[in-house]
Enzyme design. Structure first.
Site, PDB file in Angstrom:
ATOM      1  N   ASP A   1       0.854  -0.952  -0.080  1.00 24.82           N
ATOM      2  CA  ASP A   1       0.026   0.021   0.005  1.00 24.82           C
ATOM      3  C   ASP A   1       0.861   1.329  -0.068  1.00 24.82           C
ATOM      4  O   ASP A   1       1.721   1.452   0.956  1.00 24.82           O
ATOM      5  CB  ASP A   1      -0.941   0.004   1.345  1.00 24.82           C
ATOM      6  CG  ASP A   1      -2.068   0.718   1.129  1.00 24.82           C
ATOM      7  OD1 ASP A   1      -2.210   1.910   0.612  1.00 24.82           O
ATOM      8  OD2 ASP A   1      -3.168   0.391   1.783  1.00 24.82           O
TER       9      ASP A   1
ATOM     10  N   ASP B   1      -2.891   4.720  -2.287  1.00 24.86           N
ATOM     11  CA  ASP B   1      -4.043   5.383  -1.380  1.00 24.86           C
ATOM     12  C   ASP B   1      -4.200   6.844  -1.991  1.00 24.86           C
ATOM     13  O   ASP B   1      -3.418   7.556  -2.535  1.00 24.86           O
ATOM     14  CB  ASP B   1      -3.251   5.589  -0.056  1.00 24.86           C
ATOM     15  CG  ASP B   1      -4.056   5.909   1.021  1.00 24.86           C
ATOM     16  OD1 ASP B   1      -5.005   5.392   1.221  1.00 24.86           O
ATOM     17  OD2 ASP B   1      -3.921   7.206   1.553  1.00 24.86           O
TER      18      ASP B   1
ATOM     19  N   GLU C   1      -6.981   3.923  -5.029  1.00 22.07           N
ATOM     20  CA  GLU C   1      -8.320   4.349  -4.388  1.00 22.07           C
ATOM     21  C   GLU C   1      -8.745   5.679  -4.796  1.00 22.07           C
ATOM     22  O   GLU C   1      -7.717   6.630  -4.827  1.00 22.07           O
ATOM     23  CB  GLU C   1      -7.817   4.275  -2.838  1.00 22.07           C
ATOM     24  CG  GLU C   1      -9.067   4.332  -2.012  1.00 22.07           C
ATOM     25  CD  GLU C   1      -8.779   5.080  -0.628  1.00 22.07           C
ATOM     26  OE1 GLU C   1      -9.628   4.696   0.080  1.00 22.07           O
ATOM     27  OE2 GLU C   1      -7.812   5.696  -0.457  1.00 22.07           O
TER      28      GLU C   1
ATOM     29  N   HIS D   1     -10.943  -1.721   5.430  1.00 21.45           N
ATOM     30  CA  HIS D   1     -10.661  -1.154   6.828  1.00 21.45           C
ATOM     31  C   HIS D   1     -11.443   0.068   7.179  1.00 21.45           C
ATOM     32  O   HIS D   1     -11.289   0.673   8.023  1.00 21.45           O
ATOM     33  CB  HIS D   1      -9.053  -1.275   6.682  1.00 21.45           C
ATOM     34  CG  HIS D   1      -8.432  -0.117   5.997  1.00 21.45           C
ATOM     35  ND1 HIS D   1      -8.619  -0.248   4.541  1.00 21.45           N
ATOM     36  CD2 HIS D   1      -8.015   0.972   6.141  1.00 21.45           C
ATOM     37  CE1 HIS D   1      -7.861   0.706   3.873  1.00 21.45           C
ATOM     38  NE2 HIS D   1      -7.665   1.428   4.727  1.00 21.45           N
ATOM     39  N   ASP D   2     -11.985   0.754   6.045  1.00 20.00           N
ATOM     40  CA  ASP D   2     -12.405   2.098   6.235  1.00 20.00           C
ATOM     41  C   ASP D   2     -14.015   1.972   6.192  1.00 20.00           C
ATOM     42  O   ASP D   2     -15.009   2.831   6.513  1.00 20.00           O
ATOM     43  CB  ASP D   2     -12.118   3.094   5.134  1.00 20.00           C
ATOM     44  CG  ASP D   2     -10.627   3.556   5.133  1.00 20.00           C
ATOM     45  OD1 ASP D   2     -10.085   3.405   6.279  1.00 20.00           O
ATOM     46  OD2 ASP D   2     -10.286   3.582   3.836  1.00 20.00           O
TER      47      ASP D   2
HETATM   48  O1  TEU Z   1      -8.798   6.419   2.910  1.00 16.95           O
HETATM   49  C1  TEU Z   1      -9.371   7.533   1.846  1.00 16.95           C
HETATM   50  C2  TEU Z   1     -10.883   8.045   2.239  1.00 16.95           C
HETATM   51  O2  TEU Z   1     -10.956   9.224   1.912  1.00 16.95           O
HETATM   52  C3  TEU Z   1     -11.648   7.136   3.012  1.00 16.95           C
HETATM   53  O3  TEU Z   1     -11.758   5.933   2.929  1.00 16.95           O
HETATM   54  C4  TEU Z   1     -11.885   7.741   4.362  1.00 16.95           C
HETATM   55  O4  TEU Z   1     -11.302   7.190   5.315  1.00 16.95           O
HETATM   56  C5  TEU Z   1     -13.412   8.080   4.614  1.00 16.95           C
HETATM   57  O5  TEU Z   1     -14.144   8.233   3.285  1.00 16.95           O
HETATM   58  C6  TEU Z   1     -13.677   9.059   5.793  1.00 16.95           C
HETATM   59  O6  TEU Z   1     -15.115   9.058   5.812  1.00 16.95           O
HETATM   60  C7  TEU Z   1      -7.521   6.214   2.593  1.00 16.95           C
HETATM   61  C8  TEU Z   1      -7.276   4.833   3.597  1.00 16.95           C
HETATM   62  O7  TEU Z   1      -7.823   3.986   3.201  1.00 16.95           O
HETATM   63  C9  TEU Z   1      -7.460   5.438   4.986  1.00 16.95           C
HETATM   64  O8  TEU Z   1      -7.392   4.432   5.773  1.00 16.95           O
HETATM   65  C10 TEU Z   1      -6.673   6.374   5.330  1.00 16.95           C
HETATM   66  O9  TEU Z   1      -7.251   6.929   6.702  1.00 16.95           O
HETATM   67  C11 TEU Z   1      -6.884   7.765   4.328  1.00 16.95           C
HETATM   68  O10 TEU Z   1      -6.801   7.076   3.091  1.00 16.95           O
HETATM   69  C12 TEU Z   1      -5.757   8.655   4.467  1.00 16.95           C
HETATM   70  O11 TEU Z   1      -4.351   8.140   3.987  1.00 16.95           O
END
Ligand code: TEU
Ligand code: CA
Length: 547
Positions: free
Chosen positions: A96, A196, A246, A320-321
């Site tokens: 990642d 990311d 992403e 994970h989000d």
């Molecule tokens: O996530 C990006 C992101 O904007 C979303 O998934 C966010 O966590 C969510 O919409 C908030 O409501 C990526 C990663 O997957 C995440 O874990 C990180 O925190 C983020 O980037 C920053 O690196």
């Protein structure tokens, strides 16, 4: 571009996967110890979220050193062994790459803070008075996207946490540094990369207030994004590796360009539109029942739109989000198994590359945390405050977190019915879901009818049938909100996928003709001699094939 059309990818969040040394935190040796399990799922790649050196304010998405391992997770030797051991089992690792920002603990940022001009230009610093940020943009984790540095009399941009400073991709030296990170891991035998929030890296030339939103329209799919991606891919020679970007708040048009093989950018894209159909007015923190018409419309638009122009989707419900899908669009009580299997079928028979997030294959649910001190995620803790400030009661705020917090996906993986679900010998860093006694790998291995064994079949079907990999998609029962159905076709073959999105029996507007079709998989017992299907049972899924 590899064989990613046949592939299924397994996502690991190391902190919550398996703890090998009893400190309550998952680690690399924990992953190594579970490679045979992962192999048994039939997946081809593992995407692991970051385990690089980090202060862990955002659990590793705040990288302090891209080329070294956070000791909490293990050593470089452990990572080398993980790559080798996975490869022995025919599994490739995808790492990642968090390239939109670094941690403010990164040495580049520290040098910038000390006033070193070279490194200040690695980030986005703007002049301004201490009381007026350069723009009104909002951080995705709540509050202003700008932080003031008194010693420099400047503000720096952070689209995420204040300890995640955005990099300045317009600076060619920054791009070179990041290419070196890719080269480093590629040389170690990594087989692919996940990037990311990569569609946020190209910032606008002019920074201005956003009077209609939080600023995202200025930097999402920004002006030089395609140029930057092409350059990164070409200069590191990863054109033939599997890559996924992403994409935050992106558009179909851009995702086609990101993933069309002729553009030589990425293999595929994650987008999140389908995971906002239960956001009231687009606000994640306002609860709403899922809008299934919208969900259907989005899948139709993205599936057919990507197919027409040679784009490729990453298919997923969970990561994970995101909260657990069975708790979100399914029924995690009465119909847990049926609805988990239906949602799996929905995704896995579509055109694209499916991702399985650890525990999804068990039908793991949201953990049901009840107190604010059970939460660990920076976003959840920030928003809890914001929700209270907006006038919500503690109970209301906790109810919202219970459904929306990213920690819903981060509770420990459920391996068996022993204490701490077999995740660790000591108390985990975040609480285990109470249902681990019956939702766990060991129990589901023994149950032929388990969600786990159903996922294995789905992964295997994609490998076996070209129509699942390459067939074109057409949607059915468009007018019927409760039904998500589609047909895949390839060289005169037909695959029909019928899913009931609800916990009620649904009468099909028109019976589905299935004379001469063979049932490939279903979450209910099917009669073999059926010529037509008139109704679907609660959360029923049927996949039919005619050769
Ligand atoms: O996530 C990006 C992101 O904007 C979303 O998934 C966010 O966590 C969510 O919409 C908030 O409501 C990526 C990663 O997957 C995440 O874990 C990180 O925190 C983020 O980037 C920053 O690196
Ligand atoms: Ca550990």
């Amino acid at each position: 571009m590899g064989n990613f059309k046949k592939s299924t990818i397994y996502q690991i969040y190391p902190k919550s996967f398996c703890d090998s040394n009893g400190d309550g935190i998952g680690d690399i040796r924990g992953i190594i110890s579970k490679l045979d399990y992962i192999k048994s799922l039939g997946v081809d790649y593992i995407w692991s979220t970051p385990f690089f050196v980090s202060p862990m304010n955002d659990n590793g998405y705040d990288v302090e050193d891209y080329k070294n391992i956070n000791p909490v997770f293990g050593t470089m030797e452990d990572v080398d062994e993980l790559i080798r051991e996975a490869e022995k089992r025919g599994i490739g690792l995808m790492f990642d790459m968090v390239f939109n920002h670094t941690s403010t603990h990164h040495e580049w940022f520290k040098k910038a803070l000390s006033g070193d001009k070279k490194y200040m230009d690695y980030y986005i610093f703007k002049e301004g008075e201490a009381d007026t940020p350069p723009t009104n943009w909002q951080s995705k984790f709540g509050g202003s996207a700008w932080e003031y540095v008194p010693s420099l009399k400047k503000w720096y941009l952070h689209l995420f946490d204040v300890t995640q400073a955005d990099l300045n991709w317009n600076n060619p030296e920054v791009r070179e540094e990041l290419k070196n990170v890719i080269r480093f891991w590629k040389d170690k035998g990594v087989k692919g990369f996940r990037f990311d929030v990569v569609n946020l890296i190209s910032k606008p030339d002019v920074y201005e207030d956003d009077n209609t939103g939080d600023g995202r329209r200025f930097y999402t799919d920004g002006p030089r994004i395609h140029e930057f991606l092409k350059e990164l891919v070409k200069d590191t020679g990863i054109e033939d590796m599997i890559t996924v970007g992403e994409m935050s708040s992106t558009s179909l048009e851009h995702c086609i360009r990101y993933s069309d093989p002729a553009e030589k950018e990425l293999s595929m894209c994650f987008n999140f539109h389908h995971l906002k159909v239960d956001y009231k007015d687009g606000n994640k923190w306002e609860l709403m029942e899922p809008d299934y018409d919208r969900l259907k419309e989005l899948f139709e638009t993205w599936q057919t739109g990507m197919e027409k122009k040679n784009g490729w989707n990453a298919l997923f419900w969970c990561n994970h989000d995101q909260p657990r899908i069975v708790s979100r669009f399914g029924d995690d009580k009465k119909y847990r198994k049926e609805s988990a299997k239906m949602l799996a079928t929905f995704i896995h028979m579509l055109r694209g590359t499916p991702y399985i997030y650890q525990g999804e294959e068990l039908g793991m649910t949201n953990p049901g945390y009840e107190k604010i001190d059970e939460y660990r995620d920076v976003e959840s803790i920030n928003y809890y405050r914001i929700l209270l400030d907006e006038g919500k009661t503690e109970e209301e705020a906790l109810n919202i977190l219970g459904q929306r917090s990213r920690d819903n996906s981060r509770s420990p993986m459920q391996w068996n019915s022993e204490k701490y679900a077999g995740f660790s010998e000591s108390e985990p860093w975040i609480g285990v879901a109470k249902n681990y006694k019956y939702i766990n790998v060991e129990a589901e291995e023994k149950d032929e009818d388990s969600v786990l064994n159903y996922y294995r079949k789905l992964v295997d079907l994609r490998k076996q049938y070209e129509i699942i990999q390459d067939g074109s998609v057409e949607f059915m029962y468009g007018e019927q909100s409760e039904v998500f159905a589609y047909k895949r076709t390839l060289d005169g073959q037909e695959l029909i996928v019928l899913n009931n999105l609800t916990g009620n029996e649904v009468l099909l507007q028109e019976p589905a003709d299935c004379k001469g079709y063979e049932c490939l998989i279903s979450n209910y017992d099917q009669e073999n001699d059926k010529n037509s299907i008139k109704a679907l049972r609660p959360y029923e899924s049927i996949v039919l094939l005619k050769l």
